[in-house]
Design a protein around this motif. Structure first.
Motif, PDB file in Angstrom:
ATOM      1  N   VAL A 226      42.613  67.185  39.740  1.00  0.00           N
ATOM      2  CA  VAL A 226      42.159  65.859  39.294  1.00  0.00           C
ATOM      3  C   VAL A 226      42.867  65.400  38.023  1.00  0.00           C
ATOM      4  O   VAL A 226      42.653  64.275  37.560  1.00  0.00           O
TER       5      VAL A 226
ATOM      6  N   ASP B  16      38.785  64.332  47.694  1.00  0.00           N
ATOM      7  CA  ASP B  16      37.818  64.278  46.593  1.00  0.00           C
ATOM      8  C   ASP B  16      36.387  64.125  47.109  1.00  0.00           C
ATOM      9  O   ASP B  16      35.431  64.168  46.325  1.00  0.00           O
TER      10      ASP B  16
ATOM     11  N   LYS C 228      41.162  60.337  46.439  1.00  0.00           N
ATOM     12  CA  LYS C 228      41.754  60.840  47.668  1.00  0.00           C
ATOM     13  C   LYS C 228      40.650  61.317  48.614  1.00  0.00           C
ATOM     14  O   LYS C 228      39.544  61.636  48.176  1.00  0.00           O
TER      15      LYS C 228
ATOM     16  N   ASP D 231      45.109  63.762  35.439  1.00  0.00           N
ATOM     17  CA  ASP D 231      45.802  62.465  35.426  1.00  0.00           C
ATOM     18  C   ASP D 231      45.157  61.421  36.322  1.00  0.00           C
ATOM     19  O   ASP D 231      45.632  60.279  36.361  1.00  0.00           O
ATOM     20  N   ARG D 232      44.093  61.779  37.020  1.00  0.00           N
ATOM     21  CA  ARG D 232      43.384  60.789  37.840  1.00  0.00           C
ATOM     22  C   ARG D 232      41.947  60.577  37.349  1.00  0.00           C
ATOM     23  O   ARG D 232      41.424  59.465  37.430  1.00  0.00           O
TER      24      ARG D 232
ATOM     25  N   ASN E 129      39.801  57.674  39.242  1.00  0.00           N
ATOM     26  CA  ASN E 129      40.770  56.708  39.758  1.00  0.00           C
ATOM     27  C   ASN E 129      41.678  57.379  40.774  1.00  0.00           C
ATOM     28  O   ASN E 129      41.803  58.602  40.803  1.00  0.00           O
ATOM     29  N   GLY E 130      42.312  56.573  41.585  1.00  0.00           N
ATOM     30  CA  GLY E 130      43.221  57.139  42.575  1.00  0.00           C
ATOM     31  C   GLY E 130      42.549  58.148  43.480  1.00  0.00           C
ATOM     32  O   GLY E 130      43.119  59.195  43.796  1.00  0.00           O
TER      33      GLY E 130
ATOM     34  N   SER F  98      38.332  53.542  42.977  1.00  0.00           N
ATOM     35  CA  SER F  98      37.772  54.146  41.766  1.00  0.00           C
ATOM     36  C   SER F  98      36.248  54.163  41.821  1.00  0.00           C
ATOM     37  O   SER F  98      35.621  53.325  42.477  1.00  0.00           O
TER      38      SER F  98
END
Length: 114
Positions: free
Chosen positions: A62, A88, A85, A64-65, A82-83, A16
């Motif tokens: 993006v 990103d 990848k 929900d993250r 968060n989460g 994060s």
């Protein structure tokens, strides 16, 4: 108005980061502010936007993250990521639309390693 983005860095996948974007003066809460990003060799793309602290909008990639928020008292925009990848990875820019003008921050690098 000048926008100063910060908070980028290097993080492992799944980690994060929280980006901040501080404005040099008070910005009306009715102004739409948002985040965009640009990966190497790609065009700048929309990430998220918010107006008056509500009605956040997100890119599908993006949803929900990431969470966009703003502190109107401090005229500061945030992006909680968060989460994360690998995809990103990009330079993230903040933007404010004020009276038909677009103002951009200088960008902050986010690098996600696998």
């Amino acid at each position: 108005v000048q926008l100063q983005a910060s908070g980028g860095g290097l993080v492992q996948a799944g980690g994060s980061l929280r980006l901040s974007c501080a404005a040099s003066r008070t910005i009306s809460s009715s102004v739409v502010m948002g985040w965009y990003r640009q990966a190497p060799g790609k065009e700048r793309e929309f990430v998220a936007s918010i107006r008056s602290g509500r009605d956040p909008r997100y890119a599908d990639s993006v949803q929900d993250r990431f969470t966009i928020s703003r502190d109107n008292a401090r005229s500061t925009l945030y992006l909680q990521m968060n989460g994360l990848k690998v995809e990103d990875t990009a330079v993230y820019y903040c933007k404010a639309n004020i009276e038909s003008e677009s103002y951009w921050g200088q960008g902050t690098q986010v690098t996600v390693s696998s």
